[in-house]
Design a protein around this motif. Structure first.
Motif, mmCIF file in Angstrom:
data_model
loop_
_atom_site.group_PDB
_atom_site.id
_atom_site.type_symbol
_atom_site.label_atom_id
_atom_site.label_comp_id
_atom_site.label_asym_id
_atom_site.label_seq_id
_atom_site.Cartn_x
_atom_site.Cartn_y
_atom_site.Cartn_z
ATOM 1 N N HIS A 114 -5.785 9.345 2.031
ATOM 2 C CA HIS A 114 -5.034 8.967 3.239
ATOM 3 C C HIS A 114 -3.537 9.217 3.134
ATOM 4 O O HIS A 114 -2.754 8.736 3.952
ATOM 5 C CB HIS A 114 -5.363 7.537 3.635
ATOM 6 C CG HIS A 114 -6.785 7.443 4.091
ATOM 7 N ND1 HIS A 114 -7.798 7.169 3.208
ATOM 8 C CD2 HIS A 114 -7.362 7.682 5.283
ATOM 9 C CE1 HIS A 114 -8.944 7.222 3.863
ATOM 10 N NE2 HIS A 114 -8.720 7.525 5.113
ATOM 11 N N ASN A 135 -10.309 2.642 7.646
ATOM 12 C CA ASN A 135 -10.573 4.031 8.028
ATOM 13 C C ASN A 135 -11.964 4.552 7.703
ATOM 14 O O ASN A 135 -12.314 5.648 8.083
ATOM 15 C CB ASN A 135 -9.525 4.908 7.349
ATOM 16 C CG ASN A 135 -9.290 4.440 5.920
ATOM 17 O OD1 ASN A 135 -10.239 4.365 5.144
ATOM 18 N ND2 ASN A 135 -8.062 4.091 5.590
ATOM 19 N N LEU A 152 -11.314 -0.688 0.580
ATOM 20 C CA LEU A 152 -12.254 -0.077 -0.356
ATOM 21 C C LEU A 152 -12.895 -1.100 -1.281
ATOM 22 O O LEU A 152 -13.703 -0.731 -2.137
ATOM 23 C CB LEU A 152 -11.621 1.089 -1.147
ATOM 24 C CG LEU A 152 -10.899 0.804 -2.461
ATOM 25 C CD1 LEU A 152 -10.618 2.097 -3.175
ATOM 26 C CD2 LEU A 152 -9.663 0.013 -2.247
ATOM 27 N N ASP A 181 -4.895 9.867 -3.286
ATOM 28 C CA ASP A 181 -5.573 9.044 -2.286
ATOM 29 C C ASP A 181 -5.627 9.872 -1.024
ATOM 30 O O ASP A 181 -4.607 10.392 -0.585
ATOM 31 C CB ASP A 181 -4.796 7.741 -2.033
ATOM 32 C CG ASP A 181 -5.493 6.885 -0.979
ATOM 33 O OD1 ASP A 181 -6.177 5.931 -1.365
ATOM 34 O OD2 ASP A 181 -5.365 7.202 0.220
ATOM 35 N N SER A 216 -4.983 -2.399 5.761
ATOM 36 C CA SER A 216 -5.105 -1.034 5.234
ATOM 37 C C SER A 216 -3.930 -0.153 5.658
ATOM 38 O O SER A 216 -3.139 -0.536 6.512
ATOM 39 C CB SER A 216 -6.422 -0.365 5.642
ATOM 40 O OG SER A 216 -6.285 0.294 6.886
ATOM 41 N N CYS A 217 -3.857 1.020 5.064
ATOM 42 C CA CYS A 217 -2.783 1.944 5.422
ATOM 43 C C CYS A 217 -2.999 2.540 6.801
ATOM 44 O O CYS A 217 -2.140 3.237 7.319
ATOM 45 C CB CYS A 217 -2.653 3.046 4.377
ATOM 46 S SG CYS A 217 -4.145 4.017 4.167
ATOM 47 N N ILE A 233 0.849 -1.192 0.000
ATOM 48 C CA ILE A 233 0.000 0.000 0.000
ATOM 49 C C ILE A 233 0.885 1.243 0.000
ATOM 50 O O ILE A 233 1.846 1.341 0.777
ATOM 51 C CB ILE A 233 -0.919 0.029 1.237
ATOM 52 C CG1 ILE A 233 -1.759 -1.256 1.318
ATOM 53 C CG2 ILE A 233 -1.814 1.260 1.208
ATOM 54 C CD1 ILE A 233 -2.559 -1.376 2.597
ATOM 55 N N CYS A 244 -4.658 -2.988 -0.692
ATOM 56 C CA CYS A 244 -5.697 -2.224 0.015
ATOM 57 C C CYS A 244 -6.871 -3.120 0.416
ATOM 58 O O CYS A 244 -7.544 -2.871 1.401
ATOM 59 C CB CYS A 244 -6.214 -1.091 -0.861
ATOM 60 S SG CYS A 244 -4.954 0.135 -1.225
HETATM 61 S S1 SF4 Z 1 -5.704 1.073 2.241
HETATM 62 FE FE1 SF4 Z 1 -7.581 2.185 1.828
HETATM 63 S S2 SF4 Z 1 -7.207 4.283 2.429
HETATM 64 FE FE2 SF4 Z 1 -5.233 3.231 2.313
HETATM 65 S S3 SF4 Z 1 -4.448 3.711 0.288
HETATM 66 FE FE3 SF4 Z 1 -5.580 1.795 0.148
HETATM 67 S S4 SF4 Z 1 -7.677 2.387 -0.385
HETATM 68 FE FE4 SF4 Z 1 -6.640 4.240 0.285
#
Ligand code: SF4
Lengths: 466, 198
Positions: free
Chosen positions: A132, A429, A411, A130, A346-347, A109, A407
């Motif tokens: 985030h 998130n 999403l 993005d 996720s990030c 990610i 990710c």
């Molecule tokens: S994990 Fe979710 S919030 Fe983070 S970069 Fe991927 S899609 Fe975007």
């Protein structure tokens, strides 16, 4: 003497090339990350203008948003996803941009691989298509999400046009209680100020809690800044930040590093610097959090009841509609609610510390039969660390499996979709309607709360299992 | 990306009073897989607009022929969430040129302006008045005057000023975009880049 500056002022002002009269600043970008979903149209635009990429060495590409988390060695089955991945590869090659595609050992990610490879540095400006991108603020960088037109702008000119946001400081003082993680701090703040409480602002985090927090934790909090409406959030860089970065693959080495240290030491607010809003919270009042609604501001302590609509600022029709979507009612207790899915990744919470926390609860226990769990590392480097530290063994003994980085269900652009009506405790998130799949119901929480739910099958206070 | 110039827009409006309309609702992530910019209007508000079997949901405003127009009137905190510009493309592609709300999420506002949609922020009172006027008469027209920075309910003459940054205003009126501007200062940017420590 000149006016005292905040940390944000210092970094912002150092990047303004020109002030446009009654307009935004021409703002220089040090590092730019791109991924497969929001970049193809930007490259099309570039092509249409016949413009080159101005500084290809300042952009890094990674594939993450719609990559599969199983069998990454096989061709990507979904033709549309495969098409986007191929476009990223093609554009990166054509414009001479570093590209960490599927299977590359640095792949992961975007907001995990940037810091972990030492691309992110204090005092930088960093953007990515993005929202985030705010994650990188943990290192004292100004980092925020941009739209595709701006991706094109950065490719073509290494600049964007930005009005300077207002400044806000959020301090959390004291000591966090048992079982309270950085994610809980973030969810707590958002529940207090609402999902739009910091719109128009850029946040500086201050106070003991952030000073004592690991870089992974600071990244989690800065990541969630956008969920309170802020453009981004940042923490003043200190020895913890420098220790994290020093020696990373792409971080400056030796003399180059030493030369930067004195500059980095200036990156803190001047005495007397003021903020348009200055909020303070007490760490002792924060307990493990969970969300019950369809925006990240609809959260509460895991042992609490769902608030009555009348007690909420936005308590009207939208509030009721949100609860209805979730299949919850006012005043219900969160503890004991059955869940179907758990997503660790996720990030926001896909780093090594998050897997350590998750493993600390599931160790010696078994995954609940009613739960499908997706444990998705943020990068191959995190994945390798999970294995090296013996965490994988703990997870497997408890009946879990580890997936491949991406990710994923954050999403749900790939196959990791929560089915309609099902409940997922997620360390990501966003709990928006359908974010994790059409009709999916998301409860945002920390890795500890997610782990407790994964082994009990219901919403559980992780402190009971510690 | 080139777009049509914006000066004065006179149109009926589509009311969507829900608050916190986020970009995941405007265009769900699974429709972000295109590598081109066209066709997003078909999936605007996809999950609110269509049932699982792709039949239209009768009670959703875009499926109600009573409401038409180039202006979308939304509730507070419109466009929160993800930075996907696709949300703005979908709105533009569907045929809207202006979104009115009492509050916009930052990124959405920036994205909208960048692609030629005018976000008009009005007071909560004026927003309520617009919703009431449309409810009373769906053919009621609004006039959005960008040079004057006014929004007017034509039937009553009720009007409010709105704010917009002068640079962006000029871009919209002339159909310019930021890249045109930035490319004109290429040399200055290159010199600046040389001074960066990393
Ligand atoms: S994990 Fe979710 S919030 Fe983070 S970069 Fe991927 S899609 Fe975007």
């Amino acid at each position: 003497m000149s006016t005292p500056k905040t940390l944000f002022d210092k970094v912002w002002d150092a990047h303004v090339i020109r002030h446009v009269d009654d307009g935004p600043d021409v703002f220089f970008i040090d590092r730019h990350f791109i991924h497969e979903v929001t970049s193809p149209v930007a490259f099309l635009g570039l092509e249409g203008r016949n413009a080159p990429v101005m500084f290809s060495e300042r952009t890094y590409a990674t594939a993450d948003h719609n990559t599969p988390t199983l069998n990454q060695h096989l061709p990507v089955a979904d033709p549309l996803s495969a098409n986007q991945l191929a476009a990223l590869q093609r554009n990166a090659t054509r414009y001479n941009i570093s590209h960490w595609g599927l299977g590359h050992q640095k792949n992961g990610i975007v907001h995990v691989v940037g810091p972990e490879n030492g691309i992110t540095l204090p005092g930088m400006t960093i953007v990515c298509g993005d929202s985030h991108t705010s994650t990188h603020g943990a290192f004292g960088a100004i980092a925020f999400g941009i739209g595709t037109s701006e991706v094109e702008m950065v490719l073509a000119t290494q600049c964007i046009m930005q009005p300077k946001p207002q400044k806000m400081r959020i301090s959390v003082n004291g000591t966090l209680g048992k079982g309270v993680l950085p994610k809980d701090v973030a969810l707590y703040i958002i529940s207090q100020i609402s999902a739009s409480g910091a719109t128009g602002y850029f946040v500086e985090y201050a106070g003991d809690v952030f000073r004592n927090m690991s870089m992974e934790g600071r990244m989690t909090v800065c990541n969630m800044s956008i969920e309170m409406g802020a453009r981004g959030g940042m923490v003043a860089p200190d020895q913890t930040a420098l220790n994290y970065l020093n020696g990373r693959d792409l971080a400056p080495k030796g003399e180059a590093w030493d030369k930067l240290v004195p500059y980095w030491e200036t990156l803190k607010p001047d005495e007397g610097a003021t903020f348009a809003r200055d909020l303070t919270f007490d760490a002792a009042t924060i307990e493990p959090q969970i969300t019950y609604g369809t925006n990240p501001g609809m959260g509460t302590g895991v042992t609490k009841q769902i608030p009555l609509g009348v007690s909420m600022k936005d308590g009207g029709a939208s509030y009721q509609k949100s609860l209805q979507y979730m299949g919850f009612a006012e005043n219900e207790t969160m503890i004991g609610k059955p869940i179907d899915f758990v997503f660790l990744g996720s990030c926001t919470n896909g780093r090594i510390e998050d897997f350590r926390a998750f493993a600390s609860i599931v160790k010696g226990r078994q995954k609940a039969d009613n739960v499908t769990a997706w444990l998705v590392p943020g990068s191959h480097i995190v994945e390798a660390q999970i294995k090296a530290e013996g965490i994988l063994d703990i997870l497997m003994e408890a009946g879990f499996e580890l997936r491949q980085p991406g990710c994923s269900a954050c999403l749900a652009m790939n196959d990791d979709k929560v089915p309609a009506g099902k409940y997922a405790v997620s360390t990501s998130n966003r709990n928006f309607e359908g974010r994790q799949g059409p009709g999916a119901r998301t409860l945002l929480a920390s890795p500890l709360v997610a782990a407790a739910a994964a082994v009990t099958g219901v919403v559980t206070d992780p402190r009971q299992l510690m | 990306m080139a777009y049509d110039k914006f000066t004065i827009l006179r149109s009926t409006a589509v009311p969507m009073p829900a608050e916190n309309v986020d970009t995941d609702q405007i265009i769900p992530a699974r429709f972000l897989k295109a590598t081109e910019r066209t066709g997003f209007g078909d999936n605007l508000f996809r999950d609110w607009r269509y049932n699982n079997d792709d039949s239209p949901k009768a009670d959703f405003v875009l499926n109600n022929p009573t409401y038409r127009g180039q202006i979308l009137v939304g509730g507070k905190n419109f466009g929160s969430g993800s930075s996907r510009e696709h949300a703005a493309w979908a709105i533009y592609d569907y045929g809207f040129r202006c979104v009115v709300s009492s509050f916009f999420a930052d990124i959405f506002k920036g994205n909208a302006l960048n692609i030629g949609i005018l976000p008009v922020q009005v007071s909560p009172e004026f927003l309520a008045r617009i919703f009431a006027a449309i409810e009373a008469d769906p053919t009621t027209e609004l006039e959005v005057n960008l040079p004057e920075q006014t929004i007017t309910l034509l039937a009553t003459g009720n009007s409010e000023l709105f704010a917009i940054n002068g640079y962006k205003k000029n871009n919209l009126i002339n159909g310019y975009d930021d890249i045109d501007y930035l490319l004109s200062m290429k040399h200055e940017i290159e010199e600046f880049a040389d001074t960066r420590p990393f």
